[in-house]
Design a protein around this motif. Sequence first.
Motif, PDB file in Angstrom:
ATOM      1  N   SER B   7       0.853  -1.192   0.000  1.00  0.00           N
ATOM      2  CA  SER B   7       0.000   0.000   0.000  1.00  0.00           C
ATOM      3  C   SER B   7       0.880   1.229   0.000  1.00  0.00           C
ATOM      4  N   GLY B   8       0.298   2.326  -0.411  1.00  0.00           N
ATOM      5  CA  GLY B   8       1.017   3.574  -0.389  1.00  0.00           C
ATOM      6  C   GLY B   8       2.136   3.604  -1.406  1.00  0.00           C
ATOM      7  N   PRO B  37       5.027   7.908   4.460  1.00  0.00           N
ATOM      8  CA  PRO B  37       3.793   7.143   4.211  1.00  0.00           C
ATOM      9  C   PRO B  37       2.658   8.088   3.819  1.00  0.00           C
ATOM     10  N   TYR B  38       1.948   7.748   2.750  1.00  0.00           N
ATOM     11  CA  TYR B  38       0.802   8.528   2.307  1.00  0.00           C
ATOM     12  C   TYR B  38      -0.472   7.864   2.831  1.00  0.00           C
ATOM     13  N   VAL B  39      -1.360   8.665   3.394  1.00  0.00           N
ATOM     14  CA  VAL B  39      -2.662   8.157   3.828  1.00  0.00           C
ATOM     15  C   VAL B  39      -3.594   8.222   2.622  1.00  0.00           C
ATOM     16  N   LEU B  40      -4.044   7.053   2.200  1.00  0.00           N
ATOM     17  CA  LEU B  40      -4.809   6.982   0.959  1.00  0.00           C
ATOM     18  C   LEU B  40      -6.292   7.232   1.192  1.00  0.00           C
ATOM     19  N   ASP B  80      -3.079  14.068   4.350  1.00  0.00           N
ATOM     20  CA  ASP B  80      -4.318  14.721   3.904  1.00  0.00           C
ATOM     21  C   ASP B  80      -4.589  14.332   2.445  1.00  0.00           C
ATOM     22  N   ALA B  81      -5.380  13.283   2.286  1.00  0.00           N
ATOM     23  CA  ALA B  81      -5.614  12.744   0.942  1.00  0.00           C
ATOM     24  C   ALA B  81      -6.244  13.787   0.022  1.00  0.00           C
ATOM     25  N   LYS B  82      -7.084  14.645   0.583  1.00  0.00           N
ATOM     26  CA  LYS B  82      -7.736  15.676  -0.240  1.00  0.00           C
ATOM     27  C   LYS B  82      -6.724  16.680  -0.772  1.00  0.00           C
TER      28      LYS B  82
END
Lengths: 165, 321
Positions: B7-8, B37-40, B80-82
């Motif tokens: 993931s990510g 790490p990116y929060v999806l 912040d996925a947005k």
Amino acid sequence: MQAVTVGSPKGVHAAFDALEMHWAVVWKGRFIDAMTTWEERAMTPAKPLGTLGPVLPPRMPLARLKSASDGWPEAVGEAAGYHYSGYRLDKDGTPIFLYEVGGLKVEDSMSSAPKGDGLLRKIKITGASDAVAEGWYYLGLGKAAQPESVSLTKGMVEFEEYIKF
Amino acid sequence: MRKYLSSGLPMLAALLMAHLPSVARAVGSNPAYTVTPYVLPDGVKLEASGLALLPDGRLAVSVRKGEIWILEHPEADPTDAKAVGYRLFASGLHEPLGLLWHDGALYTVQRSELTKIRDTDGDGVADEYLAVAKGWGVSGNYHEYAYGPVLDRDGNFWITLNASMGGPVKLAGHRMQEKHWRGWAVSVSPDGKLSPMSAGLRSPCGIAVNEEGDVFCTDQQGNWWSTNPLLHLRKGAFFGHAESLPDAQLPESPVADPGKLPQGITVVEASRQVKGFALPAVWFPYVKAGQSPTGWSATSRAESLVRLRSRCSWGSLFFLA
């Protein structure tokens, strides 16, 4: 076969064989379950769900003949001189398959028939000049289909076929 | 292809070839790289198989289940996925394992073709999927992964193709008898001509170029590979895996057919006995330096890393973990 499957929200679907460059399967009902292509290593092929439509003849749509009564060539794909170019999506997301043969450019698509009781196959043929199509014939997918002369007007001609099922 | 990113975005882990004993420590923490790490967004699974940075700063990510996503602002707060902005750009692909931005389009290798993907009407979603080249054998065997593309210094695309594991699968409707160029690296000229280049590959999943435009790939330990290598791909080289050899008899093959391979000798001896045999640029000690090497990039910009000076003159090595 290297199938590109085309699903429609109206529940009529088709698969184009990008290797041999002709339509391969049509069906209605549920589309496909792609799980098998990534669930495990075995990668068994995805099968059409729902009910199969008429069996499509595994042949090319265009051929160069001496006359309309000649036998249709059995060769398919690159062996028949075809070259696959990919596809474009139209405004509603329907893929239009692109391929070439003998100086003719072909745009080939299937979309759901207006009443949802089958598919509408559209094939558009263009050439650099009307003379390029001399001697070329188009043959539809239906059992009763007969070769029709491809005569370009201003470098273009279109054929349509309604595959009801 | 043993391991996919779960993931990510891929974490970059430095592998310092000059300091192999420090590898275990380096993977845990290393001042030379940063893990972000990116929060999806909900429902998005980025099993990243390829990354391409676009000229305007956006980041394209291919995922093995057949999509390409674009992160509009990859430099924004990764939690912040947005703010990052995830956009589904392309879909319906067959296992794209690599991504390249070139000449105003994204290029990826699907199982059966090199595809050029563009958004021609400017709505942010791809609407043109052109086949640049195809023609390598695909039987349906699960192991027939295809990777790339990368560009060499002359502007040719390079693609690596797994050896099939076991025999070809004859699926219903299968009429193509040949399944050529499995276990080969192939190149594709800008006008779409496919040329076989190097043979003897097993599972060459990490393909990349150095700053000079030389093409390399990693391969995977298994039959004919006692441990993982980094291979300098070039025309006519044979790297040792035997399954690719029947195609060396074809007229298009730049690899001389070495005949029956000798058995029961070391690889170094084989490299002396077998005509055209090319040794790897690097052997990675198995497990100590990774078990399944995948993508990598060569760079000379990371000043804190020890540069590797080899005959191939590439810089520090990074591995996607």
